[in-house]
Every structure is written in structure tokens, then in C-alpha cells.
Design a protein around this motif. Structure first.
Motif, mmCIF file in Angstrom:
data_model
loop_
_atom_site.group_PDB
_atom_site.id
_atom_site.type_symbol
_atom_site.label_atom_id
_atom_site.label_comp_id
_atom_site.label_asym_id
_atom_site.label_seq_id
_atom_site.Cartn_x
_atom_site.Cartn_y
_atom_site.Cartn_z
ATOM 1 N N ASP A 225 0.833 -1.211 0.000
ATOM 2 C CA ASP A 225 0.000 0.000 0.000
ATOM 3 C C ASP A 225 0.864 1.256 0.000
ATOM 4 O O ASP A 225 0.791 2.088 0.908
ATOM 5 C CB ASP A 225 -0.941 0.005 1.204
ATOM 6 N N SER A 228 3.368 1.732 3.168
ATOM 7 C CA SER A 228 2.902 1.867 4.550
ATOM 8 C C SER A 228 2.558 0.530 5.187
ATOM 9 O O SER A 228 2.397 0.444 6.403
ATOM 10 C CB SER A 228 1.683 2.790 4.602
ATOM 11 N N ARG A 230 0.110 -1.597 6.222
ATOM 12 C CA ARG A 230 -1.162 -2.101 6.720
ATOM 13 C C ARG A 230 -2.379 -1.359 6.176
ATOM 14 O O ARG A 230 -3.473 -1.507 6.702
ATOM 15 C CB ARG A 230 -1.167 -2.044 8.242
ATOM 16 N N GLY A 231 -2.236 -0.580 5.129
ATOM 17 C CA GLY A 231 -3.343 0.211 4.611
ATOM 18 C C GLY A 231 -4.393 -0.610 3.891
ATOM 19 O O GLY A 231 -4.230 -1.816 3.657
#
Length: 309
Positions: A225, A228, A230-231
Motif C-alpha cells: 500500500d 505503509s 497495513r493500509g
């Protein structure tokens, strides 16, 4: 050439697989239609072997389910021979101090159970074994693996011993899940293709460069993502459960810590082992049968409890 990031700590060594890779064929992507077999899922063991042992043995201590494993006097677990599929749903390593033994448990059950009865899914911490320069975690077990171990794990993935997803009775299994429907076959093919790319890169002396290409080349599984992690647009190894829409197709996932198995719409997260390290009890598994999904957990007194999720 070196396959791992430099580190002053002594390297970790992956246990040798009991399974003979030259006789291994990739597993089916879905449970066969004629199987009424319960599916047991455990995720995010993270090297906490005692908690994993407690969670897996709890299944056979209930009135509803037969044992999925048996236990020797020394605590070693073995396949019990009953009618189950067991899914290790990613992140077997890195937080606790018994990573080798946890991987040895997975290998032993893969070897002892009939083909198709035990599945090992990639999590983001297994991704760190494959892509140590992308996920630079030099203090972890995955970051400290020696070169031979890293190549051996790559061989497991290439052989189909480690995959990304599985279609159960009503639920689809992957480490972190997806906001929409998961094409299980495409995800598992992407994992093997990435393993082949990485293996060829090692032979060509281009391992670091190719690692950096994998998340963008195979985003459905390895996507970060935009970096990042964990988006909501992250791949099956990364997305945080909070981004799971309530109308998503039914899924069983791990990755995001919870005190107890947690439902969000049609998706259920079973990552409870590490969060419950702070208290006595709480470790557990999910069990899917054609008619329902249950959680089997330990209470603080050690009793095995069953409840629907």
C-alpha cells in the motif's frame, strides 16, 4: 553472495524439512466438494510454541470436537489422524523465542498428515524471510536467518509447501485478507512465481534488486500500500483488519491482534496468541464446519471453551 542483511547477532538456522520436496505437489486451492471435514485455523504463533500447543490441544478437550493433534510426554505434537484440515495461517515466527521448534511443528504435521490436510500460509513475517532487504528487521528471527536457510525456505515456497490462500467451506483463508473476493488460485500462483523470480535472481547475483520489485509485481499478495504496509490497499499479507468492509465475502484471517476471535461483517480474525501473552489463557483456534464457525479458546483456568463466532 549474502542473501540477508548484515547483523552482529549470530545467524538463525531454519530446521530441515521432514517433507521430501521432490515428491511434493502444490496443494489444491479449495477443499474438495465431497469433504465435510472441519477446518482448524491457527494464526500468528510468532514462536510462542507453548501457547500454540495449548490452543491446538484444546480442540480435543471439548465435547464437540475430536483431537486434531496428540501430545507426547515431552510436549511434542503429532497428527491425531482424525478428519480435519489444519491451516497455519501465517506469521509462525519472530516474536517469541521458540521459532525453530514452531517451524519444526509445522513441518512435522505436514509430514505426518495425509496430503492436503495441513496447510502453511505466508504471513508478513514469512515475507520477511523471502524479502529481507524490503522488510529490514535485522533483530528478528526472519532477519537473522543464514543464507542456506533463506534459500531452503524459498524452495519450500517454490514447491508449493507454503502458499497464500485457501477456499474453505464458506470462508476463504489468508493471513490478512482482502476487502473484496480473493482469487485463491491466482494468489497461490503469484506466490510460486515470486519464488521462481527470487530463485533465478540468486543464481544471477541480482537478489537484492529483484526483492525490491516483488511487492509491485505481485501486489495482490505482497503489496505494501505505497510502502505503509497495513493500509486498505495492501496485499493478503498486510492489510489491517480495521479496513475490512462489513460486506466483504466470508474470510478467516489473522495479522491484526485481538483479545478474542473477532468478527467484522462476514470476516473473522483469529489472531489471539500474542495479544493474550499478557494474561493467562485466551489462546485459541477457529474451527469451520459446513454448518458453522466456532472458536475454541482457553479460559484463565485452562479449560477449553467452544463458542460460535
Amino acid at each position: 553472495m549474502r542473501l540477508r542483511s548484515s547483523n552482529d547477532d549470530p545467524p538463525a538456522t531454519l530446521p530441515h524439512a521432514a517433507v521430501e520436496l521432490d515428491r511434493w505437489n502444490p496443494l489444491d486451492d479449495a477443499i474438495p466438494d465431497h469433504w465435510r471435514t472441519p477446518i482448524v485455523s491457527i494464526s500468528d504463533i510468532h514462536g510462542y510454541l507453548d501457547d500454540a500447543r495449548s490452543a491446538l490441544t484444546a480442540v480435543g478437550e471439548t465435547d464437540r470436537f475430536d483431537p486434531v493433534v496428540t501430545q507426547d510426554e515431552d510436549g511434542t505434537l503429532h497428527w491425531a489422524g482424525n478428519d480435519y484440515v489444519l491451516v497455519f495461517n501465517g506469521d509462525m515466527v519472530d516474536r517469541g523465542d521458540r521459532n525453530d521448534e514452531t517451524l519444526a511443528l509445522v513441518q512435522r504435521l505436514l509430514d505426518e498428515a495425509p496430503r492436503g490436510r495441513v496447510r502453511f500460509h505466508l504471513g508478513n513475517h514469512e515475507m520477511a524471510i523471502l524479502l529481507p532487504e524490503v522488510l529490514y528487521w535485522p533483530e528478528t528471527y526472519s532477519g537473522r536467518l543464514d543464507d542456506e536457510s533463506r534459500e531452503r525456505f524459498l524452495e519450500w515456497v517454490d514447491a508449493g509447501l507454503v502458499s497464500a490462500a485457501f477456499e474453505g467451506h464458506e470462508y476463504t483463508y489468508s493471513h490478512a485478507g482482502s476487502p473484496g473476493a480473493i482469487d485463491v488460485s491466482a494468489a497461490n500462483e503469484a506466490v510460486q512465481a515470486a519464488a521462481r523470480d527470487l530463485g533465478a535472481a540468486i543464481d544471477a547475483g541480482e537478489y537484492i534488486e529483484v526483492q525490491e520489485e516483488i511487492p509491485e509485481q505481485y501486489p495482490t499478495v505482497f503489496g505494501l500500500d505505497g510502502g505503509s504496509g497495513r493500509g486498505p490497499d495492501a496485499g493478503l499479507l498486510w492489510m489491517d483488519f480495521k479496513h475490512m468492509p462489513t460486506d466483504t465475502p466470508a474470510q478467516v484471517v489473522g495479522h491484526t491482534k485481538h483479545r478474542a476471535p473477532t468478527r467484522r461483517g462476514h470476516a473473522v480474525c483469529g489472531n489471539v496468541i500474542r495479544q493474550n501473552q499478557k494474561t493467562t489463557g485466551g489462546e485459541g483456534v477457529l474451527v469451520e464446519a459446513p454448518e458453522a464457525l466456532w472458536a475454541v479458546t482457553r479460559d484463565s483456568g485452562g479449560q477449553a471453551l467452544v463458542h460460535t463466532v
